[in-house]
Design an enzyme around this catalytic site. Structure first.
Site, short mmCIF file in Angstrom:
data_model
loop_
_atom_site.label_atom_id
_atom_site.label_comp_id
_atom_site.label_asym_id
_atom_site.label_seq_id
_atom_site.Cartn_x
_atom_site.Cartn_y
_atom_site.Cartn_z
N THR A 51 0.92 -1.27 0.01
CA THR A 51 0.09 0.09 -0.01
C THR A 51 0.92 1.43 -0.04
O THR A 51 0.62 2.34 -0.87
CB THR A 51 -0.95 0.15 1.25
OG1 THR A 51 -1.69 -1.16 1.35
CG2 THR A 51 -1.69 1.10 1.29
N ASN A 83 -6.48 -8.66 -7.75
CA ASN A 83 -6.31 -9.50 -6.56
C ASN A 83 -7.60 -10.29 -6.47
O ASN A 83 -7.68 -11.10 -5.56
CB ASN A 83 -6.28 -8.55 -5.24
CG ASN A 83 -7.46 -7.40 -5.41
OD1 ASN A 83 -7.39 -6.42 -6.10
ND2 ASN A 83 -7.85 -7.26 -4.19
N SER A 140 4.65 -6.52 -2.15
CA SER A 140 4.43 -6.83 -0.69
C SER A 140 4.95 -8.12 -0.55
O SER A 140 4.66 -9.18 -1.18
CB SER A 140 3.02 -6.77 -0.38
OG SER A 140 2.97 -7.02 0.90
N HIS A 164 4.42 -10.06 2.01
CA HIS A 164 3.83 -11.21 2.77
C HIS A 164 2.81 -12.01 1.63
O HIS A 164 2.07 -12.87 1.85
CB HIS A 164 2.92 -10.83 3.69
CG HIS A 164 1.80 -9.93 3.61
ND1 HIS A 164 0.59 -10.39 3.69
CD2 HIS A 164 1.55 -8.70 3.25
CE1 HIS A 164 -0.45 -9.51 3.33
NE2 HIS A 164 0.09 -8.38 2.88
N THR A 172 14.30 4.59 9.60
CA THR A 172 15.34 3.53 9.90
C THR A 172 14.70 2.42 9.41
O THR A 172 13.47 2.19 9.33
CB THR A 172 15.65 3.26 11.38
OG1 THR A 172 15.98 4.75 11.85
CG2 THR A 172 16.63 2.21 11.38
N CYS A 222 -8.58 -6.58 2.25
CA CYS A 222 -8.85 -5.22 3.07
C CYS A 222 -10.10 -4.69 3.03
O CYS A 222 -10.47 -3.51 3.53
CB CYS A 222 -7.67 -4.37 1.84
SG CYS A 222 -6.09 -5.01 1.95
#
Length: 388
Positions: free
Chosen positions: A72, A151, A199, A201, A237, A325
Site C-alpha cells: 500500500t 486481486n 508486498s 507477505h 530507519t 482489505c
C-alpha cells in the site's frame, strides 16, 4: 478437524528459510544501518544483499528498488510521488475501475488536491482495453496506473501493450504487482513499466515490508521526510529483519515460481471444473485463460458469499469473498460490479486462492463440502425455486 487454507491472496505463510534468515536481525545484528560502526554496517550489508536478490527477481538494478512498509505504501509513493513531481506539467491521471483500494483511495485523495482522475471501464473478464487508455490520454496526462493482475478475479492485464502506449505518449506508467511478484514473471524491462509495487507477505515473506521499483530517471517526491535512507526517497530507519526476509523470499520465488505455477494451475483448473460441474447455476468470474495460476473466483446464485464462508470455515476451509482489505464492508465488490455482475450475484461470490502447500486432497475436500453447503443454504433461501 481438517484445516485447509485457501486464502493465499490475502497472506501467505513464511518459508522456514525466511524465518531462519530473519532471526539474527532481531537480537544479534541489531545496529542501525545508517551508523558507520561495524554493528551498523553489518545491517547495511544485509539490506544491500536483499536488494540484489529482489532486483534479480524483477530483472532490474538494485539501485532502482526502494523498500517501503507495505504494498500500500509502495502504491501511494508511486502515485503521489509522480503526481507532485509532475504537477507543473499536468494534473490528469488514468486508472481502471478494478484497482485495489490502495490505488483507488490514494487517487481519490489526489482528486481532492486538484488532480483529475479518469477511471476506465473493463470488460466482462476484467480486461482494460489498451486503446481506451490511448484515447483517454490528453496533453495534461502525467500518469497511468493499471494493476498487473486483479486481486479478486485474477485477470492478468495486458501490461506490455499498455506500456507501449505510455512510452509513445511520454506518460509515466505504474503497476500494482502485489498479486503477481513471486507468482508469475515480473520482468520490469519486458513489462515496460516505470514503477512497480509489491508486498513481501504475498510471496511467503514477512508482513510489514514492501518495495517499489522505480525506473532509473523517474523522478518522484518522497512521502516520508526526515532522513536520507533509500537514497533520499523514503526516510526512516529500515526494517532490517523484514528486508532480509523479503530478499530470501524473492530468491526462493525466482527458483521455485515456475514449478509452483504448474502445480497450482492444475489444482486451480480441477477446482473450477469441479465447482461448475457439481453446482448448478454457478459461474467463473474473470478470464479463464489469462488468469493467475492460483486464483479461483466463482459466483453461486441465490445465496450469500458470507454465509458460504462461515459454513466453509466450520468445515475447516479458509477462503475469501474478495479483497481481505475490504472484509469489513457490506458493499458488493467494486471489481465484480465493474465486470457487470448484478448486486445479488456479486454478494454470492467466493474467492479461493491456492498456494505452495495446497494439495489435490485439499481440492477434493472442498469439492466434497462446498456442494453440500450450497444445497443447505439454498434450501433456506427464499430466492431459490429449485429442488428443496
Amino acid at each position: 478437524m481438517k484445516r485447509i487454507y485457501l486464502d493465499y491472496a490475502a497472506s501467505t505463510p513464511l518459508y522456514p528459510e525466511v524465518v531462519e534468515a530473519m532471526k539474527p536481525f532481531y537480537s544479534e545484528i541489531y545496529g542501525n544501518p545508517s551508523s558507520i560502526h561495524q554493528f551498523g554496517q553489518e545491517a547495511k550489508k544485509a539490506i544491500e544483499s536483499a536488494r540484489e536478490k529482489l532486483a534479480e527477481l524483477l530483472s532490474c538494478s538494485p539501485e532502482e528498488i526502494v523498500f517501503t512498509s507495505s504494498g500500500t505504501e509502495a502504491d501511494n509513493l508511486a502515485l503521489e510521488g509522480i503526481a507532485y513531481a509532475k504537477k507543473n506539467k499536468g494534473n490528469h491521471i488514468i486508472t481502471t475501475k478494478i484497482e485495489h483500494h490502495a490505488v483507488l483511495h490514494c487517487l481519490k485523495f489526489l482528486g481532492g488536491q486538484g488532480f483529475e482522475v479518469t477511471h476506465l471501464d473493463v470488460n466482462k473478464d476484467g480486461f482494460v482495453n489498451p486503446e481506451d487508455i490511448r484515447s483517454a490520454i490528453k496533453p495534461s496526462t502525467i500518469l497511468v496506473s493499471a494493476m498487473h493482475a486483479n486481486n479478486e478475479i485474477g485477470t492478468i492485464q495486458p501490461i506490455k501493450e499498455i506500456s507501449k502506449i505510455t512510452k509513445e505518449k511520454g506518460v509515466a506508467f505504474h503497476t500494482d504487482a502485489v498479486q503477481t511478484v513471486g507468482h508469475i514473471e515480473t520482468n520490469v524491462t519486458k513489462l515496460g513499466v516505470d514503477m512497480l509495487a509489491l508486498s513481501a507477505h504475498k510471496l511467503y515473506g514477512p508482513k510489514g515490508i514492501g518495495a517499489l521499483y522505480i525506473r532509473k530517471g523517474t523522478k518522484i517526491i518522497p512521502l516520508i521526510h526526515g532522513g536520507a535512507q533509500e537514497r533520499g526517497r523514503r526516510a526512516s530507519t529500515e526494517n532490517v529483519p523484514g528486508i532480509v526476509g523479503l530478499g530470501v523470499a524473492a530468491k526462493i520465488a525466482k527458483d521455485k515460481m515456475q514449478e509452483f505455477a504448474i502445480t497450482q494451475t492444475e489444482l486451480k483448473n480441477m477446482l473450477i471444473d469441479g465447482i461448475l460441474s457439481k453446482i448448478k447455476e454457478s459461474s467463473i468470474n474473470g478470464s479463464r485463460n489469462d488468469r493467475l495460476p492460483n486464483n479461483v473466483n466463482v459466483s453461486i446464485k441465490y445465496i450469500e458469499g458470507e454465509s458460504m464462508l462461515l459454513n466453509l470455515d466450520m468445515e475447516g476451509i479458509a477462503a475469501g469473498t474478495g479483497s481481505a482489505c475490504s472484509s469489513g464492508s457490506l458493499d458488493p465488490s467494486h471489481v465484480l460490479m465493474a465486470i457487470g455482475l448484478k448486486h445479488e450475484l456479486a454478494h454470492g461470490s467466493l474467492r479461493f486462492s491456492l498456494g505452495r502447500l495446497t494439495t489435490k486432497k485439499d481440492i477434493e475436500y472442498v469439492l466434497e463440502k462446498l456442494p453440500q453447503i450450497v444445497n443447505k443454504l439454498r434450501a433456506m433461501s427464499p430466492l431459490y425455486k429449485g429442488e428443496k
